[in-house]
Scaffold this motif. Structure first.
Motif, PDB file in Angstrom:
ATOM      1  N   ARG A 206       0.845  -1.186   0.000  1.00  0.00           N
ATOM      2  CA  ARG A 206       0.000   0.000   0.000  1.00  0.00           C
ATOM      3  C   ARG A 206       0.883   1.239   0.000  1.00  0.00           C
ATOM      4  NH1 ARG A 206      -1.926  -2.931   4.545  1.00  0.00           N
ATOM      5  NH2 ARG A 206      -3.676  -4.311   4.036  1.00  0.00           N
ATOM      6  N   ASP A 207       0.353   2.378  -0.487  1.00  0.00           N
ATOM      7  CA  ASP A 207       1.159   3.612  -0.561  1.00  0.00           C
ATOM      8  C   ASP A 207       1.685   4.022   0.809  1.00  0.00           C
ATOM      9  OD1 ASP A 207       0.953   3.844  -3.262  1.00  0.00           O
ATOM     10  OD2 ASP A 207      -0.839   5.097  -3.229  1.00  0.00           O
ATOM     11  N   ALA A 208       0.813   4.021   1.806  1.00  0.00           N
ATOM     12  CA  ALA A 208       1.218   4.369   3.176  1.00  0.00           C
ATOM     13  C   ALA A 208       0.418   3.495   4.125  1.00  0.00           C
ATOM     14  CB  ALA A 208       0.967   5.841   3.452  1.00  0.00           C
ATOM     15  N   SER A 209       1.097   2.614   4.830  1.00  0.00           N
ATOM     16  CA  SER A 209       0.424   1.703   5.749  1.00  0.00           C
ATOM     17  C   SER A 209       1.423   1.172   6.765  1.00  0.00           C
ATOM     18  CB  SER A 209      -0.205   0.546   4.968  1.00  0.00           C
ATOM     19  OG  SER A 209      -0.809  -0.377   5.832  1.00  0.00           O
ATOM     20  N   GLU A 210       0.964   1.014   8.006  1.00  0.00           N
ATOM     21  CA  GLU A 210       1.774   0.466   9.112  1.00  0.00           C
ATOM     22  C   GLU A 210       3.084   1.231   9.288  1.00  0.00           C
ATOM     23  OE1 GLU A 210       1.997  -3.705   7.968  1.00  0.00           O
ATOM     24  OE2 GLU A 210       0.382  -4.154   9.366  1.00  0.00           O
ATOM     25  N   GLY A 211       3.042   2.544   9.046  1.00  0.00           N
ATOM     26  CA  GLY A 211       4.232   3.371   9.218  1.00  0.00           C
ATOM     27  C   GLY A 211       5.171   3.405   8.036  1.00  0.00           C
ATOM     28  N   MET A 212       4.940   2.560   7.028  1.00  0.00           N
ATOM     29  CA  MET A 212       5.800   2.515   5.843  1.00  0.00           C
ATOM     30  C   MET A 212       5.208   3.385   4.733  1.00  0.00           C
ATOM     31  SD  MET A 212       8.324   0.455   6.603  1.00  0.00           S
ATOM     32  CE  MET A 212       9.039  -0.075   5.075  1.00  0.00           C
ATOM     33  N   VAL A 213       6.069   4.158   4.084  1.00  0.00           N
ATOM     34  CA  VAL A 213       5.652   5.059   3.001  1.00  0.00           C
ATOM     35  C   VAL A 213       6.551   4.808   1.796  1.00  0.00           C
ATOM     36  CG1 VAL A 213       5.415   7.461   2.286  1.00  0.00           C
ATOM     37  CG2 VAL A 213       4.821   6.811   4.614  1.00  0.00           C
ATOM     38  N   GLY A 214       5.940   4.720   0.594  1.00  0.00           N
ATOM     39  CA  GLY A 214       6.737   4.582  -0.632  1.00  0.00           C
ATOM     40  C   GLY A 214       7.516   3.279  -0.688  1.00  0.00           C
ATOM     41  N   GLN A 215       8.599   3.256  -1.487  1.00  0.00           N
ATOM     42  CA  GLN A 215       9.470   2.081  -1.663  1.00  0.00           C
ATOM     43  C   GLN A 215       8.641   0.838  -2.005  1.00  0.00           C
ATOM     44  OE1 GLN A 215      12.512   2.645  -1.833  1.00  0.00           O
ATOM     45  NE2 GLN A 215      12.916   4.454  -0.610  1.00  0.00           N
ATOM     46  N   LEU A 216       7.688   0.977  -2.923  1.00  0.00           N
ATOM     47  CA  LEU A 216       6.762  -0.120  -3.222  1.00  0.00           C
ATOM     48  C   LEU A 216       7.465  -1.377  -3.743  1.00  0.00           C
ATOM     49  CD1 LEU A 216       3.742   1.823  -4.811  1.00  0.00           C
ATOM     50  CD2 LEU A 216       4.227   1.354  -2.415  1.00  0.00           C
ATOM     51  N   PRO A 217       8.382  -1.271  -4.740  1.00  0.00           N
ATOM     52  CA  PRO A 217       9.057  -2.503  -5.210  1.00  0.00           C
ATOM     53  C   PRO A 217       9.868  -3.180  -4.104  1.00  0.00           C
ATOM     54  CG  PRO A 217       9.407  -0.685  -6.753  1.00  0.00           C
ATOM     55  CD  PRO A 217       8.822  -0.090  -5.521  1.00  0.00           C
ATOM     56  N   ALA A 218      10.563  -2.374  -3.295  1.00  0.00           N
ATOM     57  CA  ALA A 218      11.384  -2.951  -2.220  1.00  0.00           C
ATOM     58  C   ALA A 218      10.504  -3.643  -1.183  1.00  0.00           C
ATOM     59  CB  ALA A 218      12.212  -1.849  -1.548  1.00  0.00           C
ATOM     60  N   ARG A 219       9.346  -3.056  -0.862  1.00  0.00           N
ATOM     61  CA  ARG A 219       8.444  -3.662   0.122  1.00  0.00           C
ATOM     62  C   ARG A 219       7.795  -4.934  -0.421  1.00  0.00           C
ATOM     63  NH1 ARG A 219       4.981   1.338   1.156  1.00  0.00           N
ATOM     64  NH2 ARG A 219       3.500  -0.118   2.090  1.00  0.00           N
ATOM     65  N   ARG A 220       7.486  -4.940  -1.723  1.00  0.00           N
ATOM     66  CA  ARG A 220       6.947  -6.172  -2.320  1.00  0.00           C
ATOM     67  C   ARG A 220       7.980  -7.295  -2.256  1.00  0.00           C
ATOM     68  NH1 ARG A 220       4.038  -2.714  -6.090  1.00  0.00           N
ATOM     69  NH2 ARG A 220       5.839  -2.649  -7.484  1.00  0.00           N
ATOM     70  N   ALA A 221       9.234  -6.962  -2.556  1.00  0.00           N
ATOM     71  CA  ALA A 221      10.313  -7.967  -2.488  1.00  0.00           C
ATOM     72  C   ALA A 221      10.495  -8.449  -1.050  1.00  0.00           C
ATOM     73  CB  ALA A 221      11.616  -7.361  -3.024  1.00  0.00           C
ATOM     74  N   ALA A 222      10.433  -7.510  -0.090  1.00  0.00           N
ATOM     75  CA  ALA A 222      10.566  -7.889   1.325  1.00  0.00           C
ATOM     76  C   ALA A 222       9.411  -8.786   1.758  1.00  0.00           C
ATOM     77  CB  ALA A 222      10.632  -6.635   2.200  1.00  0.00           C
ATOM     78  N   GLY A 223       8.218  -8.573   1.168  1.00  0.00           N
ATOM     79  CA  GLY A 223       7.075  -9.427   1.471  1.00  0.00           C
ATOM     80  C   GLY A 223       7.299 -10.871   1.036  1.00  0.00           C
TER      81      GLY A 223
END
Length: 473
Positions: A37-54
Motif C-alpha cells: 500500500r502507498d502508506a500503511s503500518e508506518g511505511m511510506v513509498g518504496q513499493l518494489p522494495a516492500r513487495r520484495a521484502a514481502g
C-alpha cells in the motif's frame, strides 16, 4: 480544573516508552496478496522494495529453506533499516530476530567469528514440546483444617501439624476430592481460588492457574468486576495430558550449558566464548529431539547493518556459515557504492567480496519523492505528539527535499520546543525557521567550513599544503 490538570499529568507519567527513529514502524504495509500500500503500518513509498521484502517474509515464515541472504542497498536515508524493522514486526514474537551492527564485532572482548556465531545462534529458535499432567476442573468446595494454635494443649512430645485440607473438583462427567498439603494450600491462597472458579493444577510443579469463573455460577453476584472471565465447566476426565510448548534460542541453550552460573549469564550478558564441543553436543541433542518429534527448529532472521564494516575474514566465515542446514535467513544493509573491501586493497560493489555478493538477493531502495517525504513527516509528527500547521509542514517538507529527510525529522521536536518557549500550541513556520537557523545541515556546515577552514587546525587547504609540510617537519 485542578483535578483535570492532575489527571493529565498522571497520564503523561504512565507513558514511559521512548520514541525511537523507527518506533512508528508496525509492519511492511502489505495487503493479503503481498501488494504494497502507498502508506500503511508506518511505511511510506518504496513499493518494489516492500513487495520484495514481502516475498522474503513468506520465505522466512515457511521456514523450509535455510541459508538465504538478502542485501538491502541504497543511499543514506532511503529506509533500509525501516524495511528490516518492518520484517521483524511482521514476523511476530514467535520467530527469532537478532540485530547487530557490523562495527560492534570489532569492539567486543570476543573474537569476530565467535561474535558472529553467537549472533547466528540467537537467530535460530527451538520449539520444544513436552507433555504435562494437568488436573483441570471447577472448584466445588475448599475446606482447610486449621492447625492447633500455640496456646492449645498438644500431646506431649508431638509437634503442631501444618495446614491440611480438601479440594473438591468436578467436570461435567465426574467429581473427585483431593487431599491438600501446605504448599498447595498456599498456592491456592495466592491465586485467591474460591468455590465456582475453574482452575488447572500442574502435577509436576504444583502450579495453580486460574482459568476463570464458571458460567454456571454467573448469577451468584449481582455485579462483577471488568476483569472477571466466564468459562465453561471442563468436560471429560479431571486428569489430562496436555502438550506444553517452550520457545528458546540455540544461544540460550549454549549459555545455560556452558557457564557455571547457568541461566544467570543470560541476564548479566557476560557469556564469554563458548567451546565448540558444547555446541556440537547441543546440536546432536536437538537433532535427536527433532527425530523423536519433541522439538522443532524455527529459523529466524539475523540483520547485520553497516555490512561494509566487516572485513574479509568475516565474509569468509559468513560464506561457510550460510551453507549450514541450521542457518537463519541473513538480511544485511549497506549505503556504500564501489569501495574497498576492509582488510584488502581490492575494490568491490558495496565493499562486499564478489563471491559473497553472488549468494545475495539484492533489494534496492530509491530516494523518496516530495509527497512521500511529506507523508513520512506527518507520521513522525503524530508519533512525537507534535501538532503542526499546514504551512509549517510544507516548509519542513521543502527543507527535507533540499537537505535530507533525517535532518527534517530532527527539526520536528526542536521546533515543538521552540513553540513551547513562545507559549504556543501549534508549530508554525516561524518555529521551523528559528530551529533551521540554529541547527545546520550537512551542506551549510560544509559551506561554513570552506569559508573559515584556514582558522581551523590541521586543515587541508590545497594552497597551504607547503606550510603544512613545513609544520610537520
Amino acid at each position: 480544573m485542578a483535578d483535570l490538570k492532575r489527571l493529565s499529568e498522571s497520564r503523561d507519567l504512565t507513558r514511559i516508552e521512548r520514541i525511537g527513529a523507527h518506533s512508528h514502524i508496525r509492519g511492511l504495509g502489505l495487503d493479503s496478496s503481498l501488494e504494497a500500500r502507498d502508506a500503511s503500518e508506518g511505511m511510506v513509498g518504496q513499493l518494489p522494495a516492500r513487495r520484495a521484502a514481502g516475498l522474503i517474509l513468506q520465505l522466512i515464515r515457511q521456514g523450509k529453506i535455510a541459508g538465504r541472504a538478502v542485501l538491502l542497498a541504497g543511499q543514506p536515508g532511503t529506509g533500509k533499516t525501516a524495511l528490516a524493522m518492518g520484517i521483524a514486526k511482521s514476523l511476530g514474537a514467535e520467530t527469532p530476530f537478532a540485530s547487530v551492527a557490523a562495527s560492534e564485532l570489532f569492539s567486543l572482548d570476543l573474537s569476530k567469528t565467535e561474535a558472529l556465531t553467537q549472533a547466528f545462534r540467537r537467530s535460530i529458535g527451538v520449539r520444544i514440546k513436552e507433555e504435562a499432567e494437568i488436573i483441570e476442573g471447577e472448584v466445588v468446595e475448599i475446606s482447610i483444617d486449621r492447625p492447633l494454635s500455640a496456646g492449645s494443649a498438644a500431646p506431649s512430645g508431638a509437634t503442631a501439624p501444618g495446614k491440611t485440607g480438601r479440594l473438591t473438583l468436578k467436570t461435567t462427567d465426574m467429581e473427585t476430592v483431593y487431599e491438600l498439603g501446605g504448599k498447595m494450600i498456599e498456592a491456592l491462597g495466592k491465586e485467591k481460588v474460591q468455590s465456582g472458579d475453574v482452575i488447572a493444577l500442574d502435577k509436576a510443579s504444583g502450579k495453580v492457574t486460574k482459568l476463570g469463573r464458571s458460567i454456571g455460577r454467573s448469577r451468584d453476584y449481582d455485579a462483577v468486576g471488568p476483569h472477571t472471565k466466564f468459562v465453561k465447566c471442563p468436560d471429560g476426565e479431571l486428569q489430562k495430558r496436555k502438550e506444553v510448548v517452550h520457545c528458546v534460542t540455540l544461544h540460550e541453550i549454549d549459555v545455560i550449558n556452558s557457564r557455571t552460573q547457568g541461566f544467570l549469564a543470560l541476564f548479566t550478558g557476560d557469556t564469554g566464548e563458548i567451546r565448540a564441543e558444547v555446541r556440537e553436543q547441543i546440536d546432536t541433542k536437538v537433532a535427536e529431539w527433532r527425530e523423536e518429534g519433541k522439538a522443532e527448529i524455527v529459523p529466524g532472521v539475523l540483520f547485520i547493518d553497516e555490512v561494509h564494516m566487516l572485513d574479509i575474514e568475516c565474509f569468509s566465515f559468513l560464506n561457510r556459515a550460510l551453507e549450514n542446514d541450521m542457518s537463519p535467513i541473513l538480511v544485511i544493509a549497506t549505503n556504500r557504492g564501489i569501495t574497498s573491501i576492509r582488510g584488502t586493497n581490492y575494490r568491490s560493489p558495496h565493499g562486499i567480496p564478489p563471491d559473497f555478493l553472488d549468494r545475495l538477493l539484492i533489494i534496492t531502495t530509491q530516494p523518496y519523492t516530495e509527497d512521500e517525504i511529506c507523508k513520512i513527516l506527518d507520521i513522525r509528527c503524530n508519533e512525537e505528539d507534535v501538532e503542526m500547521s499546514a504551512d509549517a509542514k510544507v516548509l519542513l517538507t521543502k527543507i527535507g527535499v533540499e537537505t535530507s529527510l533525517r535532518y527534517a525529522i530532527h527539526l520536528i521536536t526542536s521546533a515543538a520546543l521552540a513553540c513551547q518557549k513562545r507559549k504556543g500550541k501549534v508549530v508554525e513556520m516561524e518555529d521551523i525557521s528559528r530551529v533551521y537557523q540554529l541547527f545546520l545541515d550537512v551542506k551549510r556546515s560544509t559551506q561554513y567550513l570552506m569559508e573559515y577552514q584556514s582558522q581551523y587546525m590541521f586543515n587541508e587547504v590545497p594552497g597551504e599544503a607547503d606550510g603544512d609540510d613545513a609544520m610537520r617537519s
